[in-house]
Design a protein around this motif. Structure first.
Motif, PDB file in Angstrom:
ATOM      1  N   MET A  66       0.863  -1.178   0.000  1.00  0.00           N
ATOM      2  CA  MET A  66       0.000   0.000   0.000  1.00  0.00           C
ATOM      3  C   MET A  66       0.903   1.233   0.000  1.00  0.00           C
ATOM      4  O   MET A  66       1.749   1.385   0.879  1.00  0.00           O
ATOM      5  CB  MET A  66      -0.901   0.006   1.242  1.00  0.00           C
ATOM      6  CG  MET A  66      -1.807  -1.210   1.355  1.00  0.00           C
ATOM      7  SD  MET A  66      -3.068  -1.283   0.090  1.00  0.00           S
ATOM      8  CE  MET A  66      -4.083   0.084   0.568  1.00  0.00           C
ATOM      9  N   LEU A  67       0.732   2.093  -0.999  1.00  0.00           N
ATOM     10  CA  LEU A  67       1.513   3.319  -1.111  1.00  0.00           C
ATOM     11  C   LEU A  67       0.581   4.520  -1.118  1.00  0.00           C
ATOM     12  O   LEU A  67      -0.566   4.427  -1.549  1.00  0.00           O
ATOM     13  CB  LEU A  67       2.332   3.315  -2.413  1.00  0.00           C
ATOM     14  CG  LEU A  67       3.306   2.161  -2.600  1.00  0.00           C
ATOM     15  CD1 LEU A  67       3.933   2.245  -3.994  1.00  0.00           C
ATOM     16  CD2 LEU A  67       4.381   2.189  -1.533  1.00  0.00           C
ATOM     17  N   GLU A  68       1.091   5.648  -0.679  1.00  0.00           N
ATOM     18  CA  GLU A  68       0.308   6.877  -0.698  1.00  0.00           C
ATOM     19  C   GLU A  68       0.162   7.356  -2.135  1.00  0.00           C
ATOM     20  O   GLU A  68       1.053   7.151  -2.968  1.00  0.00           O
ATOM     21  CB  GLU A  68       0.985   7.943   0.155  1.00  0.00           C
ATOM     22  CG  GLU A  68       1.021   7.573   1.621  1.00  0.00           C
ATOM     23  CD  GLU A  68       1.729   8.618   2.471  1.00  0.00           C
ATOM     24  OE1 GLU A  68       2.086   9.685   1.940  1.00  0.00           O
ATOM     25  OE2 GLU A  68       1.938   8.343   3.657  1.00  0.00           O
ATOM     26  N   GLU A  69      -0.941   8.012  -2.434  1.00  0.00           N
ATOM     27  CA  GLU A  69      -1.219   8.493  -3.790  1.00  0.00           C
ATOM     28  C   GLU A  69      -0.111   9.409  -4.308  1.00  0.00           C
ATOM     29  O   GLU A  69       0.264   9.320  -5.474  1.00  0.00           O
ATOM     30  CB  GLU A  69      -2.564   9.221  -3.848  1.00  0.00           C
ATOM     31  CG  GLU A  69      -3.757   8.295  -3.786  1.00  0.00           C
ATOM     32  CD  GLU A  69      -3.852   7.373  -4.996  1.00  0.00           C
ATOM     33  OE1 GLU A  69      -3.454   7.772  -6.105  1.00  0.00           O
ATOM     34  OE2 GLU A  69      -4.318   6.240  -4.825  1.00  0.00           O
ATOM     35  N   ASP A  70       0.424  10.278  -3.451  1.00  0.00           N
ATOM     36  CA  ASP A  70       1.505  11.175  -3.875  1.00  0.00           C
ATOM     37  C   ASP A  70       2.739  10.395  -4.301  1.00  0.00           C
ATOM     38  O   ASP A  70       3.412  10.760  -5.267  1.00  0.00           O
ATOM     39  CB  ASP A  70       1.883  12.148  -2.759  1.00  0.00           C
ATOM     40  CG  ASP A  70       0.808  13.195  -2.496  1.00  0.00           C
ATOM     41  OD1 ASP A  70      -0.104  13.341  -3.332  1.00  0.00           O
ATOM     42  OD2 ASP A  70       0.898  13.867  -1.451  1.00  0.00           O
ATOM     43  N   ASP A  71       3.042   9.323  -3.578  1.00  0.00           N
ATOM     44  CA  ASP A  71       4.196   8.494  -3.919  1.00  0.00           C
ATOM     45  C   ASP A  71       3.972   7.769  -5.241  1.00  0.00           C
ATOM     46  O   ASP A  71       4.868   7.693  -6.088  1.00  0.00           O
ATOM     47  CB  ASP A  71       4.489   7.482  -2.809  1.00  0.00           C
ATOM     48  CG  ASP A  71       4.951   8.143  -1.523  1.00  0.00           C
ATOM     49  OD1 ASP A  71       5.432   9.293  -1.568  1.00  0.00           O
ATOM     50  OD2 ASP A  71       4.831   7.498  -0.457  1.00  0.00           O
TER      51      ASP A  71
ATOM     52  N   SER B 236       2.030   8.755  -7.708  1.00  0.00           N
ATOM     53  CA  SER B 236       2.105   9.756  -8.770  1.00  0.00           C
ATOM     54  C   SER B 236       3.552  10.086  -9.110  1.00  0.00           C
ATOM     55  O   SER B 236       3.904  10.206 -10.294  1.00  0.00           O
ATOM     56  CB  SER B 236       1.370  11.030  -8.351  1.00  0.00           C
ATOM     57  OG  SER B 236      -0.005  10.778  -8.215  1.00  0.00           O
TER      58      SER B 236
ATOM     59  N   SER C   6       4.682   4.545  10.600  1.00  0.00           N
ATOM     60  CA  SER C   6       3.894   4.768   9.391  1.00  0.00           C
ATOM     61  C   SER C   6       4.602   5.765   8.489  1.00  0.00           C
ATOM     62  O   SER C   6       5.444   6.530   8.928  1.00  0.00           O
ATOM     63  CB  SER C   6       2.497   5.304   9.761  1.00  0.00           C
ATOM     64  OG  SER C   6       2.598   6.661  10.164  1.00  0.00           O
ATOM     65  N   SER C   7       4.228   5.759   7.215  1.00  0.00           N
ATOM     66  CA  SER C   7       4.851   6.682   6.268  1.00  0.00           C
ATOM     67  C   SER C   7       4.522   8.135   6.608  1.00  0.00           C
ATOM     68  O   SER C   7       5.213   9.038   6.178  1.00  0.00           O
ATOM     69  CB  SER C   7       4.411   6.360   4.842  1.00  0.00           C
ATOM     70  OG  SER C   7       3.016   6.444   4.750  1.00  0.00           O
ATOM     71  N   ASP C   8       3.480   8.379   7.399  1.00  0.00           N
ATOM     72  CA  ASP C   8       3.144   9.730   7.807  1.00  0.00           C
ATOM     73  C   ASP C   8       4.200  10.334   8.710  1.00  0.00           C
ATOM     74  O   ASP C   8       4.275  11.535   8.873  1.00  0.00           O
ATOM     75  CB  ASP C   8       1.789   9.756   8.539  1.00  0.00           C
ATOM     76  CG  ASP C   8       0.653   9.376   7.614  1.00  0.00           C
ATOM     77  OD1 ASP C   8      -0.385   8.930   8.142  1.00  0.00           O
ATOM     78  OD2 ASP C   8       0.785   9.542   6.402  1.00  0.00           O
TER      79      ASP C   8
ATOM     80  N   ARG D 215       7.367  10.200   8.188  1.00  0.00           N
ATOM     81  CA  ARG D 215       8.550  10.594   7.436  1.00  0.00           C
ATOM     82  C   ARG D 215       8.662  12.105   7.385  1.00  0.00           C
ATOM     83  O   ARG D 215       7.655  12.800   7.314  1.00  0.00           O
ATOM     84  CB  ARG D 215       8.496  10.043   6.017  1.00  0.00           C
ATOM     85  CG  ARG D 215       8.727   8.573   5.956  1.00  0.00           C
ATOM     86  CD  ARG D 215       8.782   8.108   4.542  1.00  0.00           C
ATOM     87  NE  ARG D 215       7.460   8.320   3.939  1.00  0.00           N
ATOM     88  CZ  ARG D 215       7.168   8.065   2.685  1.00  0.00           C
ATOM     89  NH1 ARG D 215       8.080   7.635   1.878  1.00  0.00           N
ATOM     90  NH2 ARG D 215       5.965   8.257   2.226  1.00  0.00           N
TER      91      ARG D 215
ATOM     92  N   ARG E   3       6.315  15.033   5.341  1.00  0.00           N
ATOM     93  CA  ARG E   3       4.947  14.534   5.130  1.00  0.00           C
ATOM     94  C   ARG E   3       3.998  15.296   6.016  1.00  0.00           C
ATOM     95  O   ARG E   3       4.231  15.614   7.095  1.00  0.00           O
ATOM     96  CB  ARG E   3       4.843  13.042   5.464  1.00  0.00           C
ATOM     97  CG  ARG E   3       5.616  12.210   4.534  1.00  0.00           C
ATOM     98  CD  ARG E   3       4.822  12.052   3.277  1.00  0.00           C
ATOM     99  NE  ARG E   3       5.682  11.387   2.311  1.00  0.00           N
ATOM    100  CZ  ARG E   3       5.319  11.152   1.097  1.00  0.00           C
ATOM    101  NH1 ARG E   3       4.165  11.524   0.658  1.00  0.00           N
ATOM    102  NH2 ARG E   3       6.120  10.565   0.265  1.00  0.00           N
TER     103      ARG E   3
END
Length: 68
Positions: free
Chosen positions: A16-21, A23, A61-63, A65, A68
């Motif tokens: 699962m990746l964030e939409e910004d990543d 893109s 979480s990636s948040d 980083r 972000r």
């Protein structure tokens, strides 16, 4: 699923990746005229070859980083 390309066995994984990543990765793929999968495999290989795991971010979480 396992496949072989160039003599190297490959196995499908899901992440699962964030939409910004996504893109950003897609933009890289378009600019280099390669597939998104190729960009992700290349990024993973570069990360692993670097030999430095960012211990401070493991398990977070990636948040968490920076930027972000």
């Amino acid at each position: 699923m396992t496949t072989e390309e160039d003599g190297m066995a490959k196995r499908r994984v899901t992440a699962m990746l964030e939409e910004d990543d996504i893109s950003a990765l897609m933009a890289i793929a378009r600019s280099r005229r390669v597939s998104l999968a190729w960009v992700i495999r290349d990024a993973v290989r570069l990360y692993l070859d670097n030999g430095q795991m960012p211990d401070s971010n493991l398990g977070k979480s990636s948040d968490a980083r920076p930027g972000r």
